[in-house]
Motif scaffolding. Structure first.
Motif, mmCIF file in Angstrom:
data_model
loop_
_atom_site.group_PDB
_atom_site.id
_atom_site.type_symbol
_atom_site.label_atom_id
_atom_site.label_comp_id
_atom_site.label_asym_id
_atom_site.label_seq_id
_atom_site.Cartn_x
_atom_site.Cartn_y
_atom_site.Cartn_z
ATOM 1 N N SER A 24 -7.603 6.988 -12.426
ATOM 2 C CA SER A 24 -8.960 6.899 -11.883
ATOM 3 C C SER A 24 -9.531 8.265 -11.545
ATOM 4 C CB SER A 24 -8.952 6.025 -10.621
ATOM 5 O OG SER A 24 -10.219 6.008 -9.998
ATOM 6 N N LEU A 25 -10.835 8.381 -11.678
ATOM 7 C CA LEU A 25 -11.598 9.531 -11.186
ATOM 8 C C LEU A 25 -12.602 9.060 -10.130
ATOM 9 C CD1 LEU A 25 -12.163 11.405 -14.570
ATOM 10 C CD2 LEU A 25 -10.861 12.276 -12.616
ATOM 11 N N LEU A 26 -12.284 7.919 -9.504
ATOM 12 C CA LEU A 26 -13.143 7.289 -8.489
ATOM 13 C C LEU A 26 -14.505 6.903 -9.062
ATOM 14 C CD1 LEU A 26 -12.264 9.352 -5.297
ATOM 15 C CD2 LEU A 26 -11.111 7.373 -6.292
ATOM 16 N N GLU A 27 -14.455 6.345 -10.247
ATOM 17 C CA GLU A 27 -15.639 5.851 -10.940
ATOM 18 C C GLU A 27 -16.191 4.600 -10.260
ATOM 19 O OE1 GLU A 27 -12.189 4.260 -11.272
ATOM 20 O OE2 GLU A 27 -12.428 6.117 -12.422
ATOM 21 N N GLY A 28 -17.398 4.215 -10.647
ATOM 22 C CA GLY A 28 -18.038 3.048 -10.054
ATOM 23 C C GLY A 28 -18.714 3.382 -8.742
ATOM 24 N N SER A 60 -21.678 8.905 -17.156
ATOM 25 C CA SER A 60 -22.162 7.710 -17.853
ATOM 26 C C SER A 60 -21.346 6.484 -17.472
ATOM 27 C CB SER A 60 -22.129 7.893 -19.374
ATOM 28 O OG SER A 60 -20.856 7.547 -19.910
ATOM 29 N N PHE A 61 -21.857 5.318 -17.877
ATOM 30 C CA PHE A 61 -21.192 4.038 -17.597
ATOM 31 C C PHE A 61 -19.849 3.914 -18.287
ATOM 32 C CE2 PHE A 61 -23.072 3.156 -21.690
ATOM 33 C CZ PHE A 61 -22.226 2.231 -22.284
ATOM 34 N N LYS A 62 -19.578 4.755 -19.271
ATOM 35 C CA LYS A 62 -18.334 4.646 -20.033
ATOM 36 C C LYS A 62 -17.098 4.774 -19.150
ATOM 37 C CE LYS A 62 -20.496 4.658 -24.120
ATOM 38 N NZ LYS A 62 -20.417 3.588 -25.123
ATOM 39 N N ASP A 63 -17.235 5.459 -18.024
ATOM 40 C CA ASP A 63 -16.090 5.650 -17.134
ATOM 41 C C ASP A 63 -15.565 4.332 -16.586
ATOM 42 O OD1 ASP A 63 -16.471 8.327 -17.588
ATOM 43 O OD2 ASP A 63 -17.407 8.733 -15.650
ATOM 44 N N ARG A 64 -16.442 3.355 -16.414
ATOM 45 C CA ARG A 64 -15.995 2.050 -15.917
ATOM 46 C C ARG A 64 -14.963 1.427 -16.858
ATOM 47 N NH1 ARG A 64 -18.871 -0.205 -11.848
ATOM 48 N NH2 ARG A 64 -20.851 0.789 -11.348
ATOM 49 N N GLY A 65 -15.252 1.457 -18.134
ATOM 50 C CA GLY A 65 -14.321 0.895 -19.103
ATOM 51 C C GLY A 65 -13.123 1.786 -19.349
ATOM 52 N N MET A 66 -13.348 3.106 -19.264
ATOM 53 C CA MET A 66 -12.267 4.028 -19.610
ATOM 54 C C MET A 66 -11.140 4.015 -18.585
ATOM 55 S SD MET A 66 -11.870 5.601 -22.419
ATOM 56 C CE MET A 66 -13.558 5.763 -23.019
ATOM 57 N N THR A 67 -11.472 3.836 -17.300
ATOM 58 C CA THR A 67 -10.397 3.768 -16.313
ATOM 59 C C THR A 67 -9.458 2.603 -16.618
ATOM 60 O OG1 THR A 67 -9.856 3.707 -13.955
ATOM 61 C CG2 THR A 67 -11.752 2.409 -14.625
ATOM 62 N N MET A 68 -10.010 1.503 -17.091
ATOM 63 C CA MET A 68 -9.190 0.352 -17.461
ATOM 64 C C MET A 68 -8.418 0.611 -18.752
ATOM 65 S SD MET A 68 -8.805 -2.365 -15.602
ATOM 66 C CE MET A 68 -8.162 -3.343 -16.962
ATOM 67 N N ARG A 161 -11.861 -2.057 -22.147
ATOM 68 C CA ARG A 161 -13.120 -1.362 -21.887
ATOM 69 C C ARG A 161 -14.150 -2.339 -21.305
ATOM 70 N NH1 ARG A 161 -15.189 2.701 -25.045
ATOM 71 N NH2 ARG A 161 -17.127 2.085 -24.018
ATOM 72 N N ILE A 162 -14.253 -3.507 -21.922
ATOM 73 C CA ILE A 162 -15.203 -4.524 -21.460
ATOM 74 C C ILE A 162 -14.845 -4.982 -20.053
ATOM 75 C CG2 ILE A 162 -16.194 -6.796 -21.938
ATOM 76 C CD1 ILE A 162 -16.909 -4.612 -23.999
ATOM 77 N N GLU A 163 -13.544 -5.118 -19.790
ATOM 78 C CA GLU A 163 -13.094 -5.553 -18.464
ATOM 79 C C GLU A 163 -13.552 -4.580 -17.384
ATOM 80 O OE1 GLU A 163 -11.421 -8.361 -17.441
ATOM 81 O OE2 GLU A 163 -11.847 -9.083 -19.450
ATOM 82 N N GLY A 164 -13.440 -3.305 -17.652
ATOM 83 C CA GLY A 164 -13.871 -2.328 -16.667
ATOM 84 C C GLY A 164 -15.376 -2.285 -16.495
#
Length: 354
Positions: A24-28, A60-68, A161-164
């Motif tokens: 994690s990079l503390l996304e979201g 960008s929003f990509k971080d949400r999926g990338m952490t997962m 990715r979708i889950e995140g």
């Protein structure tokens, strides 16, 4: 309690276990900003919010999926990741891969990536390879490589990715107290509209919300395969993040549209840049052009009289990426370009009009 990232906040809704090493990079936890100036274009009974995903760690929003995706890859013992990208995915994949101690490979369409995004991938140590063609060509190359080499695909074809990314809908409901009435979102590879719809459904099923929103997806007119009903061979748009001619999540996006009673339509580059300038010049919210497609679509449909006027409604527009992703476009879009004068107060006064 200190924020620990979206996986820890929404662990019960995500496919993780105690054995999953969370990367994690503390996304979201991105803000939902009231857009009162935009509301003036829509109607008196409307509250418009922008979900400002540009404030994620890589912008960008990509971080949400990338952490997962990277957390699950680490759980498998993966040593390297790969993605095709128009920019934001590459930046996110490179950052989270290096965070996890993995190598990162990126295939981009030659000449069609904003420099802000390319610089991110490079500084995080990704091996970037440009291929002739568009994003769809790059993705085909990536899929072929994954068939022959032990690398993890981290495009939105990766289900994690979708889950995140679905957690964005959770945050919206948590903030508003219920799902919005309408949800406007840019559509490129269509993973994000798929993810938000999945999240809204899961939260409703768990009793966290009483309804689902009408999903309104917007493609760029020069890159609108879902709207046109056929792949676009040579997509063109200033909104490079959604410059995709054959979306990987096409069918899922149509399902989100149809199940919610919504629409997937297109907006012109002129409409996108118009909304881009409204957000920056009237709201103080700087986004990349693709992000403004959601607001451009909202304004377009308000002009059609699409939204009900007999009740109060909430509308959320996802603002997918920060404006610094594409600084060149910002400079090209302003009326007052920087000028140079002598250090003379009278010369400066000629340019100041209050």
């Amino acid at each position: 309690m200190a924020y620990k990232g979206l996986i820890e906040r929404y662990r019960q809704y995500l496919p993780v276990t105690e054995k999953t090493p969370v990367v994690s990079l503390l996304e979201g936890d991105t803000p939902l900003i009231r857009l009162k100036r935009v509301e003036e274009f829509i109607g008196e009974n409307v509250r418009v919010y922008g979900k400002y995903e540009g404030l994620n760690p890589t912008g960008s929003f990509k971080d949400r999926g990338m952490t997962m995706a990277i957390s699950k890859a680490a759980e498998k013992g993966v040593k390297a990741t790969i993605c095709a990208s128009t920019g934001n995915t590459s930046a996110s994949a490179a950052a989270y891969s290096v965070r996890a101690g993995m190598k990162s490979y990126v295939i981009i369409p030659d000449g069609h990536i904003a420099m802000g995004k390319l610089s991110q991938a490079l500084i995080h140590g990704a091996k970037v390879i440009a291929v002739e063609g568009n994003f769809d060509t790059a993705l085909e190359m990536v899929k072929l490589i994954c068939e022959n080499y032990p690398v993890e695909l981290v495009n939105s074809l990766n289900p994690f990715r979708i889950e995140g990314q679905k957690t964005g809908s959770f945050e919206i409901v948590d903030f508003l107290g219920d799902a919005p009435d309408f949800h406007c979102i840019p559509v490129g590879n269509a993973g994000n509209i798929t993810a938000y719809w999945k999240g809204y459904n899961e939260y409703k099923k768990s009793g966290k919300s009483s309804k689902n929103p009408v999903m309104m997806g917007f493609q760029a007119a020069g890159s609108a395969p879902i709207v046109l009903g056929a792949p676009v061979k040579n997509p063109e748009t200033v909104a490079t993040a959604i410059r995709i001619g054959n979306p990987a999540s096409w069918k899922q996006a149509e399902e989100a549209r149809d199940s919610s009673g919504g629409v997937i339509d297109m907006v012109t580059d002129e409409e996108i840049i118009g909304a881009y300038r409204i957000l920056a010049g009237c709201e103080g919210v700087f986004v990349e052009p693709a992000s403004a497609a959601s607001v451009a679509g909202l304004i377009k449909y308000a002009k059609k009289g699409y939204f009900p006027k007999d009740r109060e409604i909430n509308i959320v527009c996802v603002l997918t990426g920060h404006g610094l992703k594409d600084p060149d476009r910002a400079i090209k879009s302003v009326e007052f370009a920087p000028v140079t004068v002598k250090p003379d107060i009278k010369e400066i006064e000629k340019l100041i009009k209050i």
